[in-house]
Scaffold this motif. Structure first.
Motif, PDB file in Angstrom:
ATOM      1  N   THR A   1       9.444   2.671  33.416  1.00  0.00           N
ATOM      2  CA  THR A   1      10.439   1.903  33.278  1.00  0.00           C
ATOM      3  C   THR A   1      11.770   2.541  33.254  1.00  0.00           C
ATOM      4  O   THR A   1      12.805   2.604  33.986  1.00  0.00           O
ATOM      5  N   LYS A   2      11.950   3.590  32.344  1.00  0.00           N
ATOM      6  CA  LYS A   2      13.285   4.299  32.015  1.00  0.00           C
ATOM      7  C   LYS A   2      12.972   5.644  31.411  1.00  0.00           C
ATOM      8  O   LYS A   2      12.025   5.799  30.464  1.00  0.00           O
ATOM      9  N   ASN A   3      13.226   6.682  32.062  1.00  0.00           N
ATOM     10  CA  ASN A   3      13.200   8.113  31.418  1.00  0.00           C
ATOM     11  C   ASN A   3      14.378   8.237  30.190  1.00  0.00           C
ATOM     12  O   ASN A   3      15.417   7.973  30.688  1.00  0.00           O
ATOM     13  N   THR A   4      14.070   8.760  29.041  1.00  0.00           N
ATOM     14  CA  THR A   4      14.715   8.940  27.870  1.00  0.00           C
ATOM     15  C   THR A   4      15.045  10.292  27.603  1.00  0.00           C
ATOM     16  O   THR A   4      13.872  11.097  27.419  1.00  0.00           O
ATOM     17  N   GLU A   5      16.196  10.891  27.470  1.00  0.00           N
ATOM     18  CA  GLU A   5      16.463  12.185  27.287  1.00  0.00           C
ATOM     19  C   GLU A   5      17.009  12.446  26.024  1.00  0.00           C
ATOM     20  O   GLU A   5      18.142  11.578  25.760  1.00  0.00           O
ATOM     21  N   VAL A   6      16.473  13.341  25.067  1.00  0.00           N
ATOM     22  CA  VAL A   6      17.065  13.599  23.946  1.00  0.00           C
ATOM     23  C   VAL A   6      17.587  15.101  23.887  1.00  0.00           C
ATOM     24  O   VAL A   6      16.744  15.975  24.310  1.00  0.00           O
ATOM     25  N   LYS A   7      18.698  15.475  23.650  1.00  0.00           N
ATOM     26  CA  LYS A   7      19.358  16.879  23.521  1.00  0.00           C
ATOM     27  C   LYS A   7      19.566  17.105  22.078  1.00  0.00           C
ATOM     28  O   LYS A   7      20.315  16.501  21.409  1.00  0.00           O
ATOM     29  N   THR A   8      19.128  18.334  21.741  1.00  0.00           N
ATOM     30  CA  THR A   8      19.298  19.041  20.200  1.00  0.00           C
ATOM     31  C   THR A   8      19.718  20.366  20.389  1.00  0.00           C
ATOM     32  O   THR A   8      19.235  21.078  21.174  1.00  0.00           O
ATOM     33  N   LYS A   9      21.012  20.667  19.546  1.00  0.00           N
ATOM     34  CA  LYS A   9      21.451  22.081  19.417  1.00  0.00           C
ATOM     35  C   LYS A   9      21.397  22.333  18.018  1.00  0.00           C
ATOM     36  O   LYS A   9      21.715  21.640  17.272  1.00  0.00           O
ATOM     37  N   GLY A  10      20.905  23.735  17.588  1.00  0.00           N
ATOM     38  CA  GLY A  10      21.038  24.123  16.465  1.00  0.00           C
ATOM     39  C   GLY A  10      20.644  25.725  16.308  1.00  0.00           C
ATOM     40  O   GLY A  10      20.882  26.417  17.285  1.00  0.00           O
ATOM     41  N   SER A  11      20.283  26.009  15.135  1.00  0.00           N
ATOM     42  CA  SER A  11      19.844  27.454  15.163  1.00  0.00           C
ATOM     43  C   SER A  11      18.476  27.392  14.730  1.00  0.00           C
ATOM     44  O   SER A  11      17.668  26.486  14.224  1.00  0.00           O
TER      45      SER A  11
ATOM     46  N   CYS B   1       3.862   7.252  26.130  1.00  0.00           N
ATOM     47  CA  CYS B   1       4.636   7.466  27.660  1.00  0.00           C
ATOM     48  C   CYS B   1       3.823   8.303  28.654  1.00  0.00           C
ATOM     49  O   CYS B   1       2.654   8.755  28.016  1.00  0.00           O
ATOM     50  N   GLU B   2       4.139   8.476  29.692  1.00  0.00           N
ATOM     51  CA  GLU B   2       3.237   9.535  30.511  1.00  0.00           C
ATOM     52  C   GLU B   2       3.419  11.120  29.979  1.00  0.00           C
ATOM     53  O   GLU B   2       2.547  11.785  30.633  1.00  0.00           O
ATOM     54  N   GLY B   3       4.214  11.262  29.483  1.00  0.00           N
ATOM     55  CA  GLY B   3       4.552  12.883  28.726  1.00  0.00           C
ATOM     56  C   GLY B   3       6.095  13.063  28.576  1.00  0.00           C
ATOM     57  O   GLY B   3       6.774  12.127  28.640  1.00  0.00           O
ATOM     58  N   ILE B   4       6.127  14.316  28.066  1.00  0.00           N
ATOM     59  CA  ILE B   4       7.478  14.741  27.355  1.00  0.00           C
ATOM     60  C   ILE B   4       7.623  16.118  28.330  1.00  0.00           C
ATOM     61  O   ILE B   4       7.174  17.064  28.010  1.00  0.00           O
ATOM     62  N   ASN B   5       8.621  15.907  29.080  1.00  0.00           N
ATOM     63  CA  ASN B   5       9.207  17.263  29.790  1.00  0.00           C
ATOM     64  C   ASN B   5      10.263  17.927  28.494  1.00  0.00           C
ATOM     65  O   ASN B   5      11.264  17.529  28.246  1.00  0.00           O
ATOM     66  N   ILE B   6       9.449  19.304  28.334  1.00  0.00           N
ATOM     67  CA  ILE B   6      10.276  19.868  27.433  1.00  0.00           C
ATOM     68  C   ILE B   6      11.082  21.161  27.944  1.00  0.00           C
ATOM     69  O   ILE B   6      10.538  21.766  28.343  1.00  0.00           O
ATOM     70  N   GLU B   7      12.300  21.341  27.527  1.00  0.00           N
ATOM     71  CA  GLU B   7      12.971  22.564  27.822  1.00  0.00           C
ATOM     72  C   GLU B   7      13.659  23.102  26.401  1.00  0.00           C
ATOM     73  O   GLU B   7      14.447  22.545  25.906  1.00  0.00           O
ATOM     74  N   LEU B   8      13.295  24.347  26.177  1.00  0.00           N
ATOM     75  CA  LEU B   8      13.589  25.164  24.960  1.00  0.00           C
ATOM     76  C   LEU B   8      14.220  26.351  25.639  1.00  0.00           C
ATOM     77  O   LEU B   8      13.826  27.265  25.823  1.00  0.00           O
TER      78      LEU B   8
ATOM     79  N   GLU C   1      18.642  25.407  22.408  1.00  0.00           N
ATOM     80  CA  GLU C   1      19.107  23.913  22.824  1.00  0.00           C
ATOM     81  C   GLU C   1      17.626  23.481  23.358  1.00  0.00           C
ATOM     82  O   GLU C   1      16.998  24.169  23.866  1.00  0.00           O
ATOM     83  N   LEU C   2      17.342  22.271  22.655  1.00  0.00           N
ATOM     84  CA  LEU C   2      16.162  21.497  23.052  1.00  0.00           C
ATOM     85  C   LEU C   2      16.495  20.349  23.974  1.00  0.00           C
ATOM     86  O   LEU C   2      17.322  19.419  23.334  1.00  0.00           O
ATOM     87  N   LYS C   3      15.734  20.277  25.067  1.00  0.00           N
ATOM     88  CA  LYS C   3      16.020  19.019  25.632  1.00  0.00           C
ATOM     89  C   LYS C   3      14.514  18.519  25.762  1.00  0.00           C
ATOM     90  O   LYS C   3      13.631  18.932  26.317  1.00  0.00           O
ATOM     91  N   GLU C   4      14.365  17.248  25.472  1.00  0.00           N
ATOM     92  CA  GLU C   4      13.257  16.379  25.710  1.00  0.00           C
ATOM     93  C   GLU C   4      13.284  15.091  26.570  1.00  0.00           C
ATOM     94  O   GLU C   4      14.198  14.224  26.268  1.00  0.00           O
ATOM     95  N   GLU C   5      12.548  15.074  27.631  1.00  0.00           N
ATOM     96  CA  GLU C   5      12.585  13.911  28.590  1.00  0.00           C
ATOM     97  C   GLU C   5      11.433  13.205  28.410  1.00  0.00           C
ATOM     98  O   GLU C   5      10.252  13.577  28.846  1.00  0.00           O
ATOM     99  N   TYR C   6      11.535  11.873  27.796  1.00  0.00           N
ATOM    100  CA  TYR C   6      10.397  11.145  27.749  1.00  0.00           C
ATOM    101  C   TYR C   6      10.167  10.269  29.030  1.00  0.00           C
ATOM    102  O   TYR C   6      10.913   9.530  29.479  1.00  0.00           O
ATOM    103  N   ILE C   7       9.069  10.787  29.797  1.00  0.00           N
ATOM    104  CA  ILE C   7       8.588  10.156  30.985  1.00  0.00           C
ATOM    105  C   ILE C   7       8.128   8.554  30.888  1.00  0.00           C
ATOM    106  O   ILE C   7       6.976   8.707  30.267  1.00  0.00           O
ATOM    107  N   SER C   8       8.640   7.717  31.575  1.00  0.00           N
ATOM    108  CA  SER C   8       8.109   6.206  31.448  1.00  0.00           C
ATOM    109  C   SER C   8       8.030   5.574  32.856  1.00  0.00           C
ATOM    110  O   SER C   8       9.085   6.161  33.879  1.00  0.00           O
TER     111      SER C   8
END
Length: 162
Positions: A99-109, A74-81, A90-97
């Motif tokens: 056609t469609k941007n895909t976002e994955v959110k993860t929470k933990g310790s 993909c073009e890159g992954i925007n990361i917010e930690l 809280e981790l947010k990963e947005e895969y830049i494409s």
């Protein structure tokens, strides 16, 4: 008689000087129960305490970190930690494409590594990823060793200053 008096005076002065120059030795305790009681009352450091400054104790690590990581397909992954003071994240990963941007959110310790005090490890939800915590940034590290990744690519997230 004068020689004897002089000898006694010199001896007394020498003993006085010797006594003043000696450092006081800790007293020995004959009774083992008394020794144990003295040790129990002595202040001590917890066994898992790291002495000295660490990232956990000397840096203002809590906050939101952002950056864009390289991506193979993909073009890159925007990361917010976002690291919280209670050691949750809280981790947010947005895969830049195109056609469609895909976002994955993860929470933990996460936890600070006791052997590498500047390294944090996310829990299983965060795939046990490791980050080096620096002054206003975090940087991805090798999952097995915690060592810096030998690459010219950017794996650093910069802290947002509000």
């Amino acid at each position: 008689m004068k020689n004897t008096l002089l000898l006694v005076t010199v001896t007394i002065v020498a003993l006085g000087l010797t006594a003043c120059s000696k450092t006081q030795q800790p007293s020995t305790v004959e009774n083992p129960d008394q020794q144990t009681a003295m040790q129990n009352n002595a202040p001590s450091m917890p066994k898992n305490t790291t002495v000295g400054d660490t990232a956990e104790t000397s840096l203002d690590w809590a906050g939101e970190y952002k950056g864009t990581f390289p991506c193979a397909d993909c073009e890159g992954i925007n990361i917010e930690l976002e690291l919280h003071p209670d050691k949750t994240y809280e981790l947010k990963e947005e895969y830049i494409s195109d056609t469609k941007n895909t976002e994955v959110k993860t929470k933990g310790s996460f936890s600070f590594d006791p052997n590498q005090p500047s390294i944090i490890t996310l829990d299983e939800k965060g795939e046990n990823r490791k980050f080096f915590v620096g002054e206003n940034f975090v940087e991805v590290r090798d999952i097995q060793t915690g060592e810096k990744i030998n690459s010219s690519l950017n794996y650093k997230l910069v802290k947002e200053m509000n």
